[in-house]
Motif scaffolding. Structure first.
Motif, PDB file in Angstrom:
ATOM      1  N   ARG A  90       0.837  -1.205   0.000  1.00  0.00           N
ATOM      2  CA  ARG A  90       0.000   0.000   0.000  1.00  0.00           C
ATOM      3  C   ARG A  90       0.871   1.253   0.000  1.00  0.00           C
ATOM      4  O   ARG A  90       0.574   2.224  -0.688  1.00  0.00           O
ATOM      5  N   ALA A  91       1.923   1.227   0.805  1.00  0.00           N
ATOM      6  CA  ALA A  91       2.821   2.383   0.881  1.00  0.00           C
ATOM      7  C   ALA A  91       3.475   2.651  -0.470  1.00  0.00           C
ATOM      8  O   ALA A  91       3.576   3.804  -0.901  1.00  0.00           O
ATOM      9  N   ILE A  92       3.895   1.616  -1.146  1.00  0.00           N
ATOM     10  CA  ILE A  92       4.501   1.782  -2.473  1.00  0.00           C
ATOM     11  C   ILE A  92       3.474   2.330  -3.458  1.00  0.00           C
ATOM     12  O   ILE A  92       3.754   3.265  -4.207  1.00  0.00           O
ATOM     13  N   ALA A  93       2.273   1.756  -3.438  1.00  0.00           N
ATOM     14  CA  ALA A  93       1.213   2.224  -4.351  1.00  0.00           C
ATOM     15  C   ALA A  93       0.869   3.683  -4.073  1.00  0.00           C
ATOM     16  O   ALA A  93       0.712   4.480  -5.008  1.00  0.00           O
ATOM     17  N   ASP A  94       0.768   4.061  -2.800  1.00  0.00           N
ATOM     18  CA  ASP A  94       0.451   5.446  -2.453  1.00  0.00           C
ATOM     19  C   ASP A  94       1.569   6.396  -2.869  1.00  0.00           C
ATOM     20  O   ASP A  94       1.298   7.476  -3.390  1.00  0.00           O
ATOM     21  N   LEU A  95       2.802   6.002  -2.623  1.00  0.00           N
ATOM     22  CA  LEU A  95       3.926   6.862  -2.981  1.00  0.00           C
ATOM     23  C   LEU A  95       3.981   7.093  -4.485  1.00  0.00           C
ATOM     24  O   LEU A  95       4.125   8.236  -4.944  1.00  0.00           O
ATOM     25  N   ILE A  96       3.811   6.044  -5.247  1.00  0.00           N
ATOM     26  CA  ILE A  96       3.808   6.171  -6.711  1.00  0.00           C
ATOM     27  C   ILE A  96       2.613   7.010  -7.162  1.00  0.00           C
ATOM     28  O   ILE A  96       2.742   7.902  -8.000  1.00  0.00           O
ATOM     29  N   GLY A  97       1.457   6.753  -6.597  1.00  0.00           N
ATOM     30  CA  GLY A  97       0.257   7.505  -6.966  1.00  0.00           C
ATOM     31  C   GLY A  97       0.376   8.986  -6.661  1.00  0.00           C
ATOM     32  O   GLY A  97      -0.010   9.831  -7.471  1.00  0.00           O
ATOM     33  N   VAL A  98       0.933   9.317  -5.500  1.00  0.00           N
ATOM     34  CA  VAL A  98       1.083  10.719  -5.122  1.00  0.00           C
ATOM     35  C   VAL A  98       2.085  11.422  -6.029  1.00  0.00           C
ATOM     36  O   VAL A  98       1.823  12.507  -6.551  1.00  0.00           O
ATOM     37  N   VAL A  99       3.233  10.789  -6.231  1.00  0.00           N
ATOM     38  CA  VAL A  99       4.302  11.428  -7.011  1.00  0.00           C
ATOM     39  C   VAL A  99       3.961  11.512  -8.495  1.00  0.00           C
ATOM     40  O   VAL A  99       4.188  12.540  -9.140  1.00  0.00           O
ATOM     41  N   LEU A 100       3.399  10.449  -9.055  1.00  0.00           N
ATOM     42  CA  LEU A 100       3.137  10.431 -10.502  1.00  0.00           C
ATOM     43  C   LEU A 100       1.799  11.033 -10.917  1.00  0.00           C
ATOM     44  O   LEU A 100       1.668  11.510 -12.048  1.00  0.00           O
ATOM     45  N   PHE A 101       0.820  11.003 -10.035  1.00  0.00           N
ATOM     46  CA  PHE A 101      -0.511  11.445 -10.434  1.00  0.00           C
ATOM     47  C   PHE A 101      -1.052  12.632  -9.618  1.00  0.00           C
ATOM     48  O   PHE A 101      -1.450  13.638 -10.180  1.00  0.00           O
ATOM     49  N   LEU A 102      -1.087  12.484  -8.302  1.00  0.00           N
ATOM     50  CA  LEU A 102      -1.739  13.498  -7.473  1.00  0.00           C
ATOM     51  C   LEU A 102      -1.019  14.844  -7.515  1.00  0.00           C
ATOM     52  O   LEU A 102      -1.648  15.866  -7.790  1.00  0.00           O
ATOM     53  N   LEU A 103       0.267  14.863  -7.244  1.00  0.00           N
ATOM     54  CA  LEU A 103       0.987  16.139  -7.229  1.00  0.00           C
ATOM     55  C   LEU A 103       1.032  16.807  -8.606  1.00  0.00           C
ATOM     56  O   LEU A 103       0.811  18.014  -8.699  1.00  0.00           O
ATOM     57  N   PRO A 104       1.275  16.063  -9.686  1.00  0.00           N
ATOM     58  CA  PRO A 104       1.190  16.719 -11.002  1.00  0.00           C
ATOM     59  C   PRO A 104      -0.212  17.260 -11.300  1.00  0.00           C
ATOM     60  O   PRO A 104      -0.355  18.341 -11.871  1.00  0.00           O
ATOM     61  N   PHE A 105      -1.250  16.539 -10.900  1.00  0.00           N
ATOM     62  CA  PHE A 105      -2.618  17.002 -11.097  1.00  0.00           C
ATOM     63  C   PHE A 105      -2.850  18.316 -10.367  1.00  0.00           C
ATOM     64  O   PHE A 105      -3.401  19.265 -10.930  1.00  0.00           O
ATOM     65  N   THR A 106      -2.420  18.386  -9.115  1.00  0.00           N
ATOM     66  CA  THR A 106      -2.640  19.610  -8.345  1.00  0.00           C
ATOM     67  C   THR A 106      -1.822  20.770  -8.920  1.00  0.00           C
ATOM     68  O   THR A 106      -2.269  21.912  -8.900  1.00  0.00           O
ATOM     69  N   TRP A 107      -0.643  20.477  -9.425  1.00  0.00           N
ATOM     70  CA  TRP A 107       0.171  21.521 -10.057  1.00  0.00           C
ATOM     71  C   TRP A 107      -0.534  22.063 -11.294  1.00  0.00           C
ATOM     72  O   TRP A 107      -0.576  23.275 -11.513  1.00  0.00           O
ATOM     73  N   ILE A 150      -5.307  19.528  -1.369  1.00  0.00           N
ATOM     74  CA  ILE A 150      -5.111  18.178  -1.894  1.00  0.00           C
ATOM     75  C   ILE A 150      -3.614  17.864  -1.981  1.00  0.00           C
ATOM     76  O   ILE A 150      -3.175  16.772  -1.624  1.00  0.00           O
ATOM     77  N   ALA A 151      -2.819  18.824  -2.465  1.00  0.00           N
ATOM     78  CA  ALA A 151      -1.368  18.616  -2.570  1.00  0.00           C
ATOM     79  C   ALA A 151      -0.755  18.387  -1.192  1.00  0.00           C
ATOM     80  O   ALA A 151       0.077  17.485  -1.011  1.00  0.00           O
ATOM     81  N   LEU A 152      -1.160  19.205  -0.215  1.00  0.00           N
ATOM     82  CA  LEU A 152      -0.632  19.025   1.135  1.00  0.00           C
ATOM     83  C   LEU A 152      -0.963  17.645   1.698  1.00  0.00           C
ATOM     84  O   LEU A 152      -0.116  16.972   2.274  1.00  0.00           O
ATOM     85  N   GLN A 153      -2.209  17.220   1.499  1.00  0.00           N
ATOM     86  CA  GLN A 153      -2.576  15.898   2.014  1.00  0.00           C
ATOM     87  C   GLN A 153      -1.845  14.802   1.253  1.00  0.00           C
ATOM     88  O   GLN A 153      -1.490  13.777   1.821  1.00  0.00           O
ATOM     89  N   GLY A 154      -1.583  15.033  -0.032  1.00  0.00           N
ATOM     90  CA  GLY A 154      -0.764  14.089  -0.802  1.00  0.00           C
ATOM     91  C   GLY A 154       0.642  13.992  -0.240  1.00  0.00           C
ATOM     92  O   GLY A 154       1.225  12.904  -0.164  1.00  0.00           O
ATOM     93  N   ILE A 155       1.198  15.122   0.168  1.00  0.00           N
ATOM     94  CA  ILE A 155       2.528  15.120   0.791  1.00  0.00           C
ATOM     95  C   ILE A 155       2.492  14.329   2.101  1.00  0.00           C
ATOM     96  O   ILE A 155       3.413  13.557   2.393  1.00  0.00           O
ATOM     97  N   ALA A 156       1.433  14.494   2.876  1.00  0.00           N
ATOM     98  CA  ALA A 156       1.290  13.717   4.115  1.00  0.00           C
ATOM     99  C   ALA A 156       1.214  12.223   3.806  1.00  0.00           C
ATOM    100  O   ALA A 156       1.801  11.405   4.520  1.00  0.00           O
ATOM    101  N   SER A 161       4.087   6.955   3.539  1.00  0.00           N
ATOM    102  CA  SER A 161       4.699   5.872   2.766  1.00  0.00           C
ATOM    103  C   SER A 161       6.187   5.765   3.051  1.00  0.00           C
ATOM    104  O   SER A 161       6.719   4.664   3.225  1.00  0.00           O
ATOM    105  N   VAL A 162       6.864   6.903   3.105  1.00  0.00           N
ATOM    106  CA  VAL A 162       8.305   6.904   3.394  1.00  0.00           C
ATOM    107  C   VAL A 162       8.571   6.342   4.785  1.00  0.00           C
ATOM    108  O   VAL A 162       9.491   5.535   4.976  1.00  0.00           O
ATOM    109  N   LEU A 163       7.769   6.734   5.749  1.00  0.00           N
ATOM    110  CA  LEU A 163       7.942   6.222   7.110  1.00  0.00           C
ATOM    111  C   LEU A 163       7.726   4.714   7.160  1.00  0.00           C
ATOM    112  O   LEU A 163       8.494   3.995   7.804  1.00  0.00           O
ATOM    113  N   VAL A 164       6.721   4.231   6.491  1.00  0.00           N
ATOM    114  CA  VAL A 164       6.439   2.789   6.487  1.00  0.00           C
ATOM    115  C   VAL A 164       7.561   2.029   5.785  1.00  0.00           C
ATOM    116  O   VAL A 164       8.064   1.029   6.298  1.00  0.00           O
ATOM    117  N   LEU A 165       7.969   2.526   4.615  1.00  0.00           N
ATOM    118  CA  LEU A 165       8.995   1.829   3.835  1.00  0.00           C
ATOM    119  C   LEU A 165      10.375   1.881   4.501  1.00  0.00           C
ATOM    120  O   LEU A 165      11.208   1.009   4.259  1.00  0.00           O
TER     121      LEU A 165
END
Length: 192
Positions: A90-107, A150-156, A161-165
């Protein structure tokens, strides 16, 4: 790592406060809409500004609580694979989703809406309807707030994910811990 956990906690606290505050707009929307209907059909009176008001309240509420919904994991997710997955997956999926999709979307949302909002503030845009609400520029500013929250919550989420991994899952703030019971979310974040 403790600093990252503190940052995630702070972001979650901000979205929790904003989400709880703006969720009360749902009640205001119902009251205003009910009033408009009663005035129109019982008294044959119509105030255009009131019709604008409940639409604008709806838009403001949904844009302001988007980060709160992400915090609570209320957004639509196809979790055929996610729900039964382990916490590291889940942590890997969330990290990839946030970096590749969520943050670019919010930008993209922020970048493309900024000139739109600035122009609206420049001439103090109001409703296009005669007799409608003033201050449409304030409502349009919620687009920027939506992207930021949304971006801030994506960073959280990325921090989680980083903490878990990294093997520091005990540092993950309670409000964004992964659920391990394999059941749908109970949505009781922060005593709601």
């Amino acid at each position: 790592m403790r600093f990252l956990a503190w940052v995630a906690s702070l972001i979650c606290a901000v979205n929790l406060l904003i989400g709880r505050s703006f969720s009360w707009l749902a009640l205001a929307i119902v009251v205003v809409c009910f009033t408009v209907v009663v005035q129109r059909y019982l008294f044959s009176v119509s105030h255009l500004w009131m019709q604008d008001l409940y639409v604008w309240l709806n838009g403001a509420m949904f844009m302001a609580v988007a980060g709160f919904a992400l915090l609570r994991d209320d957004h639509v997710r196809v979790d055929i694979f996610y729900r039964p997955a382990g916490i590291r997956t889940r942590a890997i999926a969330d990290l990839i989703g946030v970096v590749l999709f969520l943050l670019p979307f919010t930008w993209v949302v922020y970048t493309y809406s900024l000139p739109f909002v600035i122009r609206s503030w420049g001439y103090r845009e109001a409703s296009a309807n005669v007799g409608g609400m003033p201050g449409l520029y304030i409502l349009k500013s919620f687009i920027l707030a939506f992207a930021a929250l949304i971006a801030l919550q994506g960073i959280a989420m990325a921090i989680r994910s980083v903490l878990v991994l990294s093997g520091n899952s005990e540092l993950v703030p309670e409000s964004i811990r992964y659920r391990t019971d394999q059941t749908p979310a109970d949505h009781t974040v922060g005593g709601l």
